[in-house]
Design an enzyme around this catalytic site. Structure first.
Site, PDB file in Angstrom:
ATOM      1  N   VAL A 159       0.833  -1.218   0.000  1.00  0.00           N
ATOM      2  CA  VAL A 159       0.000   0.000   0.000  1.00  0.00           C
ATOM      3  C   VAL A 159       0.859   1.257   0.000  1.00  0.00           C
ATOM      4  O   VAL A 159       0.523   2.261  -0.632  1.00  0.00           O
ATOM      5  CB  VAL A 159      -1.013   0.009   1.179  1.00  0.00           C
ATOM      6  CG1 VAL A 159      -0.333   0.193   2.523  1.00  0.00           C
ATOM      7  CG2 VAL A 159      -2.068   1.094   0.976  1.00  0.00           C
ATOM      8  N   ASP A 181      -7.284  -1.809   5.328  1.00  0.00           N
ATOM      9  CA  ASP A 181      -7.508  -2.641   6.509  1.00  0.00           C
ATOM     10  C   ASP A 181      -6.361  -3.600   6.703  1.00  0.00           C
ATOM     11  O   ASP A 181      -5.664  -3.955   5.761  1.00  0.00           O
ATOM     12  CB  ASP A 181      -8.795  -3.460   6.335  1.00  0.00           C
ATOM     13  CG  ASP A 181      -8.613  -4.493   5.242  1.00  0.00           C
ATOM     14  OD1 ASP A 181      -8.175  -5.619   5.542  1.00  0.00           O
ATOM     15  OD2 ASP A 181      -8.871  -4.147   4.066  1.00  0.00           O
ATOM     16  N   GLY A 203      -5.812  -6.623   0.267  1.00  0.00           N
ATOM     17  CA  GLY A 203      -6.300  -5.718   1.311  1.00  0.00           C
ATOM     18  C   GLY A 203      -5.350  -4.539   1.444  1.00  0.00           C
ATOM     19  O   GLY A 203      -4.749  -4.103   0.450  1.00  0.00           O
ATOM     20  N   GLU A 204      -5.210  -4.041   2.650  1.00  0.00           N
ATOM     21  CA  GLU A 204      -4.340  -2.904   2.999  1.00  0.00           C
ATOM     22  C   GLU A 204      -4.835  -1.582   2.404  1.00  0.00           C
ATOM     23  O   GLU A 204      -4.306  -0.523   2.719  1.00  0.00           O
ATOM     24  CB  GLU A 204      -2.890  -3.076   2.497  1.00  0.00           C
ATOM     25  CG  GLU A 204      -2.172  -4.283   2.982  1.00  0.00           C
ATOM     26  CD  GLU A 204      -0.735  -4.368   2.421  1.00  0.00           C
ATOM     27  OE1 GLU A 204      -0.312  -3.471   1.666  1.00  0.00           O
ATOM     28  OE2 GLU A 204      -0.055  -5.345   2.761  1.00  0.00           O
ATOM     29  N   GLY A 205      -5.773  -1.644   1.467  1.00  0.00           N
ATOM     30  CA  GLY A 205      -6.178  -0.430   0.742  1.00  0.00           C
ATOM     31  C   GLY A 205      -5.620  -0.399  -0.674  1.00  0.00           C
ATOM     32  O   GLY A 205      -5.841   0.571  -1.413  1.00  0.00           O
TER      33      GLY A 205
END
Ligand SMILES: Cc1cc2nc3c(=O)[nH]c(=O)nc-3n(C[C@H](O)[C@H](O)[C@H](O)COP(=O)(O)O)c2cc1C
Length: 582
Positions: free
Chosen positions: A328, A405, A547-549
């Site tokens: 990210v 997240d 995930g992570e954005g």
């Protein structure tokens, strides 16, 4: 109500003057005049500063009045070096804005005043300072405040410069080791005082409403005194309104008049129309700068062996985000966005570092196969934390928010939330997360089934559903979405965790969906179910499942391009381009 002579209040006119000078005091960086300041006026404002309150009446301040040009040139060079250092650390979109900002007027003003603090003045028994040593510094700050207000009344502008290393300035000023610099102030007459802070006018930051800063009795009960204290969640939900139809119509009409075949920007035309509807204006503001908030939390359901990853990875990855080493961070650097990490429920103590917002609701949720993942109060607290993060990031000048997240086992919680909100079959909504074998997958589906059987969720009670299956990060992201929607700022959703959270947000406030832009479609099957339920079309579909954005960040340039097209592209009439014959 007391009349104006009661309680020794000043006459109305004088009171007005006090409030006026407070409201009209500005930090001034531009428009200084070269006129010298008459010594009598300088004395008056220094005298006002010297009348400030101070801890134990210690008067810890001194004022160094600098006029020497060469000294100011050396000091200006110190500030320039620190400015460059700061600029180098900024995300690209911020750096661009920062470039246009003026942050000091050391050479543009006839007088510079340094306010210092002697934390030892008065000896060891200075009243009050013993328990709170910082009160010495606070006292000098109050002297600055008096100086600033008095200067405004005299028509003098002041600009506070804090771009100095403490030691370098102290050396230049010949300060003894026990004297600290509190403020470096540039003082001079000005052509005008702005109505608003320069940083607000330039779009760097926004003023927070006073009601956000006032709490009744205990921290968290926000609301202005004299007005009913409202539950923040309820207040935000009540303030979320549908998109503005007029702005949307204007955007559609403009898309049709732009120098391109009608509809040729496909989905991006809809994105631009939705941005206009959300902003209530056409063209909408550019969604820049942007900030991705990575909400991190741990999950009690991890105990059910739904993932091969140990729980400690959540905290380890948080450290990685903060060190700038995760995907990210790389993607955000590429698109010029900022990364902020929000600890809403990591099951470990995290060190305070820049970029981490400590908003821990609990040290991980409980196992939802045994009972609720969290209490209703915790769910509301996490929702509220998300609302406040959205507000603070928007007040800090961000015009676009992105969800991220981190939470080992959070795809399990997401699957359960998606089933609860959409009625989907757990076998269809549950995915392989980071990659799991057939046995683990079967266990994961069974865990979701058992959770649903235990809690019998009611989709009409979103807080109850969040509490049942949790993920502090799910609840906080739901609040983040609501906060963005209330401020009419677009929020780009990442993958399945954001999708599950958005279901909760939209169940609480259906119009919140107008603020949501689906960044991508995750490989997790539950995500497509969530997006279908929300009626959102993903912009990127690359089979990501990190995930992570990351997916939201990849979509940021698309959302920005959609807004920019509406702003920048010429129309047939303005460009003199012939339209196709009917
Ligand atoms: C502690 C402190 C340090 C500041 N440092 C700087 C600075 O280095 N450069 C600058 O341009 N403004 C600086 N400011 C001014 C703020 O940007 C300014 O007060 C704020 O934007 C609000 O605007 P206003 O003072 O006009 O209401 C500082 C203000 C304070 C209180």
């Amino acid at each position: 109500m007391p009349d104006e002579t009661a309680y020794r209040a000043y006459p109305a006119e004088q009171r007005e003057a006090i409030y006026r000078v407070i409201a009209e005091r500005r930090d001034v960086r531009r428009g200084f005049l070269p006129e010298p300041i008459p010594p009598g006026i300088l004395q008056k404002i220094l005298h006002a500063a010297h009348q400030a309150p101070s801890v134990g009446f210690s008067q810890p301040w001194d004022f160094i009045v600098i006029t020497d040009r060469e000294r100011r040139e050396r000091i200006a060079a110190l500030a320039r070096a620190r400015r460059d250092e700061y600029a180098a650390e900024l995300p690209a979109a911020r750096a661009k804005k920062f470039d246009a900002l003026k942050i000091e007027s050391i050479l543009d003003t006839p007088v510079n005043i340094v306010v210092t603090c002697d934390r030892t003045r008065g000896g060891r028994h200075t009243l009050g300072r013993q328990t709170q040593p910082r009160t010495a510094d606070f006292s000098s700050v109050l002297a600055v405040s008096n100086l600033w207000l008095a200067a405004r009344a005299e028509g003098l502008g002041i600009g506070w410069v804090s771009f100095f290393g403490e030691d370098e300035l102290a050396t230049e000023l010949g300060l003894p080791a026990h004297i600290q610099v509190i403020a470096y102030l540039c003082v001079g007459y000005v052509t005008e005082f702005g109505d608003e802070p320069e940083l607000a006018v330039s779009g760097w930051a926004r003023r927070r409403p006073v009601a956000w800063a006032v709490h009744a009795e205990k921290y968290g009960h926000r609301g202005l005194s004299g007005e009913e204290t409202v539950n923040q969640l309820e207040e935000v939900i009540a303030s979320i309104a549908p998109p503005d139809e007029t702005a949307m119509t204007a955007a559609r009409e403009r898309q049709d008049r732009m120098t391109k075949p009608r509809g040729s920007l496909g989905e991006l035309e809809d994105v631009s129309v939705r941005l206009a509807g959300l902003a209530g204006e056409c063209p909408p503001p550019l969604p820049e700068p942007a900030c991705v908030a990575v909400f991190a939390g741990d999950h009690g359901v991890h105990a059910q062996q739904v993932t091969p990853w140990p729980q400690e990875v959540t905290a380890q990855m948080v450290a990685n985000f903060l060190a700038g080493g995760a995907v990210v961070n790389a993607f955000a650097a590429q698109v010029g966005a900022e990364v902020t990490v929000v600890d809403v429920g990591v099951a470990a103590d995290l060190d305070a570092v820049p970029g981490l917002l400590p908003r821990k609701i609990g040290r991980g949720t409980a196992d939802f196969t045994a009972g609720p993942a969290m209490t209703r109060d915790q769910a509301v607290a996490a929702l509220t934390a998300g609302i406040e993060v959205a507000r603070d990031l928007v007040a800090a000048g961000n015009q676009c928010l992105l969800t991220g997240d981190m939470g080992i086992a959070n795809t399990t919680a997401s699957a359960a939330l998606i089933c609860a909100f959409t009625g989907a079959d757990p076998a269809a909504a549950t995915g392989r997360g980071t990659g799991i074998d057939a046995a683990t997958f079967a266990r994961k589906v069974d865990v979701v089934c058992r959770g649903l059987a235990l809690h019998r969720p009611d989709a009409g009670d979103p807080v109850g559903v969040l509490a049942a299956f949790g993920g502090f990060e799910h609840a906080a992201i739901a609040g983040f979405i609501l906060g963005a929607a209330a401020l009419r700022v677009p929020v780009i959703l990442d993958g399945v965790i954001a999708g599950a959270a958005a279901l909760a947000a939209v169940a609480l406030a259906p119009d919140a969906v107008a603020a949501c832009f689906a960044g991508h479609r995750s490989a997790e099957p539950g995500h497509a179910i969530a997006l279908g339920h929300l009626g959102l079309r993903p912009m990127v579909d690359l089979g990501l499942r990190l995930g992570e954005g990351t997916g939201a960040v990849l979509a940021l340039p698309l959302v920005q391009s959609a807004a920019r097209a509406l702003r920048d592209v010429a129309t047939f009439d303005s460009a003199g381009v012939a339209e196709k014959s009917p």
